[in-house]
Write a protein that holds these residues in place. Structure first.
Motif: not given
Length: 524
Positions: A398-401, A445-448, A450-451
């Motif tokens: 879901e997060i990849y999309k 909280r941060h893109e890291k 999410q990544e």
């Protein structure tokens, strides 16, 4: 004579003149008649000379009354959507009833510009999510930057005390770019807008227009306000968007060359306009690392295992264990190289925050897998509370999309339990809407962080995604994570592909960082 007395006198003289035709000289002789006619002529001439003065006086009164009416409307404007819609953001009404000068005054007088945009202040700053941060505790002011092309290291507060002229703030993920932009928004006394770069996919002015809710939809007037320096602009995450969106942002900055705008980005192959100042955010040195770790005590989760002086002592012991003594003999050069590798890993505020949380829980941080450790702790809590494992692969997909669509709001449908558990471990933040009490907007909280979830969809044997996105700058951080998560042999093969792509594109930003990470891992 006053104009009214003059007219009265002329009327009296005209009455006398009417008698001349019937008078046979009994009352007025010829000489007296000539004198009276000459006087009447002089009086009429004087009256004509007063007409422009009268016109100017009446015009001044009308203009003053008109201006006072508009000033009154300006003061009522912030509280009345009807006045906003009818008088100020309707072009023909502003031009016709504004007599031509009101639009110019609203555009170029700073006080009036501020009044005009004041009702939208909350909306303009909403994406900065200021209510989620206690800046007195969370913000670390001891950041350092270096003007691009120089080695002159200076405090970021000295280099960028406020927004003046276009600026690019470049730095690796987690060094504090977004937090610095939020601090600028929080401390600004001017009207300021915070824009995630992903929201500029139709253009920067269009993204600002979306935030001017209600009647404020006059794009031409908004453009005039922006180009007259009515608003400061923060654009965060240039590296996270498509080349097309980057081009639109670049085009805006080129046309807005004298405006106050700051853009944050990770290193990428991008040429900003020549007049833009670029500052490179510097990694922490050892002194900053210790100072930052200790300062994180103010924002630790509730009921940590250790706190106060015990926490400070644990931080010092941890740094001594992983960095050792600074003074080493030449024959211990290999140990020094290991220390430098560890120092590079600890020089990132985002990772250091994770380290601080683990120290407070009396966990031992693994510098190669900090995000994995944080996830494991959260996943254990999730299983304890829900009786089943955290659905990592489904959530990661879901997060990849989301990244493919340049979205940053996490879908809530079907993920409420997961998001609430992640919030406890400082992985996501929520923003509740006052009008919809049962709904909230969730973000990482941060893109890291999410990544970390995106990279799960890149792992595994025969996975084609590392090849599919090798040219996509939006996945830069994901490739750097692959350097630490892949088996070393696979990581080295991926590095060869990255170097091949870098040779073709002449962009070595990802390949060089990937190499440094591999080198650090091997040394550690």
């Amino acid at each position: 004579l006053p104009p009214s007395k003059l007219k009265q006198t002329i009327n009296e003289f005209e009455k006398v003149e009417k008698f001349f035709d019937t008078d046979k000289g009994d009352n007025f002789n010829k000489k007296q008649q000539r004198s009276i006619r000459a006087a009447l002529k002089a009086l009429k001439s004087a009256d004509k000379s007063n007409l422009p003065k009268e016109f100017i006086k009446k015009s001044s009164i009308i203009l003053l009354t008109h201006s006072l009416c508009w000033i009154l409307l300006i003061f009522v404007y912030p509280k009345s959507p009807q006045i906003q819609a009818i008088f100020f953001w309707t072009p023909w009404m502003r031009r016709f009833f504004g007599l031509g000068y009101v639009g110019v005054a609203l555009t170029w007088i700073p006080f009036l510009r501020s009044k005009l945009l004041a009702p939208f202040k909350v909306s303009l700053e909403s994406d900065a999510d200021l209510e989620s941060f206690d800046f007195e505790k969370a913000y670390f002011a001891d950041l350092q930057v270096c003007p691009k092309g120089t080695e002159e290291v200076q405090s970021i507060q000295k280099a960028i005390p406020k927004l003046e002229d276009p600026i690019v703030l470049e730095g690796e993920s987690g060094l504090g770019k977004s937090m610095f932009l939020r601090r600028l928004v929080q401390s600004s006394k001017r009207i300021i807008v915070y824009l995630p770069a992903a929201k500029c996919d139709r253009g920067v002015i269009e993204a600002i227009q979306e935030k001017l809710h209600g009647p404020a939809k006059d794009l031409a007037f908004l453009r005039s306000l922006i180009y007259s320096d009515a608003i400061d602009i923060c654009i965060d995450g240039l590296n996270e968007v498509t080349p097309d969106t980057r081009a639109k942002i670049t085009n805006f900055v080129e046309h807005y060359s004298r405006g106050n705008v700051i853009i944050s980005t990770q290193p990428l192959e991008w040429t900003p306009p020549r007049f833009v100042k670029t500052y490179i955010l510097q990694p922490f040195n050892r002194e900053q690392i210790e100072k930052f770790l200790v300062s994180r005590q103010a924002i630790l989760p509730q009921n940590p295992s250790i706190s106060g002086s015990n926490y400070e002592q644990a931080c010092q012991e941890y740094l001594s264990a992983v960095l050792g003594h600074e003074a080493l003999k030449e024959e211990q050069e290999h140990i020094k190289e290991q220390q430098n590798a560890v120092l590079r890993m600890l020089s990132n505020p985002m990772d250091l925050t994770t380290v601080a949380q683990m120290i407070a829980r009396e966990e031992k941080p693994d510098l190669r897998n900090l995000q994995q450790q944080q996830y494991d702790l959260m996943a254990k809590e999730y299983q304890r509370n829900n009786g089943n494992a955290f659905p990592l692969q489904e959530f990661a997909e879901e997060i990849y999309k989301m990244r493919l669509k340049d979205k940053f709001i996490i879908p809530t449908e079907g993920w409420s339990k997961e998001l609430k558990c992640m919030e406890l471990y400082k992985m996501v933040i929520s923003r509740k809407f006052s009008s919809k009490e049962n709904q909230a907007e969730w973000r990482f909280r941060h893109e890291k962080i999410q990544e970390f979830f995106i990279v799960q969809t890149f792992l595994g044997k025969n996975n084609t995604r590392p090849n599919e996105h090798i040219r996509d700058q939006r996945f830069r951080g994901v490739y750097l994570l692959l350097a630490t998560l892949m088996p070393l042999d696979y990581a080295k093969r991926l590095f060869k592909k990255l170097m091949h792509e870098a040779t073709n594109s002449n962009d070595y930003t990802v390949a060089s960082e990937f190499f440094l990470l591999l080198e650090s891992i091997e040394q550690v």
